[in-house]
Enzyme design. Sequence first.
Site, PDB file in Angstrom:
ATOM      1  N   TYR A  52       0.833  -1.199   0.000  1.00 29.74           N
ATOM      2  CA  TYR A  52       0.000   0.000   0.000  1.00 29.74           C
ATOM      3  C   TYR A  52       0.872   1.256   0.000  1.00 29.74           C
ATOM      4  CZ  TYR A  52      -3.499  -3.395   1.598  1.00 29.74           C
ATOM      5  OH  TYR A  52      -4.318  -4.488   1.724  1.00 29.74           O
TER       6      TYR A  52
ATOM      7  N   HIS B 197       0.465 -12.048   1.479  1.00 30.10           N
ATOM      8  CA  HIS B 197      -0.344 -11.171   0.649  1.00 30.10           C
ATOM      9  C   HIS B 197      -0.511 -11.761  -0.750  1.00 30.10           C
ATOM     10  CE1 HIS B 197      -1.265  -6.625  -0.179  1.00 30.10           C
ATOM     11  NE2 HIS B 197      -2.331  -7.403  -0.278  1.00 30.10           N
TER      12      HIS B 197
END
Length: 305
Positions: free
Chosen positions: A61, A121
């Site tokens: 992010y 992830h």
Amino acid sequence: MGRRLMEYTALGKTNFHVSRLGLGGAPLGGDYGDVTDEQAIRVIDAALDFGINFIDTAPLYGGGESERRVGLALKGKRNRVILATKAVVRGVPYTYENTLRSVEESLKRLQTDYLDLIQLHELESVSYEEAMEGTIEAFLKLKREGTVRAIGVNAGQLNRLLPFVREGTIDTIQTFGRYTLLDYTARDELLPLTRYANVGVIHGSPLCMGLLTEQPAPFLYKYPDKLAEGERRKQQLEFLRKGKSNGLVEPAMRFSLACPDIAVTLTGTTSVEELTRNVTYCDGKGLSAEDESRVLALFPGQPLQ
């Protein structure tokens, strides 16, 4: 106000007592629009004041900016949150060494010496065997050492999560957009399996990437078929609007927050006003039995592709 409203629950087999509403970190990194350090800190401070104690971020992010800002905001407050991040950035092999390096860099950005939860992830980027031999093996080492307290995996595709739940090593799973008013396929196989295995469930994007608002996420315009199908399904949900502008937001949030198999529903925002609104839905009230039955009869077993 927030503390009186907030509900808490157990996160699977972990010993974590988590707020039903968690703060998602993608917008804090600037992935959905420009954001300053001050804005991010203001939102995180407000979340803590409301009794939100689960923050989920990732090195992906904002290229680490989300983690850095979370670290800034949590200075002197680290013990107030269950802090979750993820490991291995898209495009990097999910090896044992890369995983350890990823976690080490996250710890620096987050200004902490331990993580409550570390998650692999994007399972879509790695095979089950590679994940188990590389990233999960590294996670287990870090857990033995006390650097991480719990481990999990993350995927949008539900079938990628199932073998990890069955294998029994992980503590949590995270998916997104799969228990929404438009797509509730997580209830078919995943949620019954996590319930049986006592694996904690974190659910992101309860608004289905903005499809349930008046402003879908910009990236969805690259997928016109998905956007069109989402709009078609929204038309069948008109009965939930109750005449309100943006009237699907509240029922969408309540639908996920009230699901007994979902421990944490994430809200990602850079707006204290939006966060304040979402906190008001944490009062234990879901859809009416009649409305929920109508929703569940609309798209059974039909993922929004």
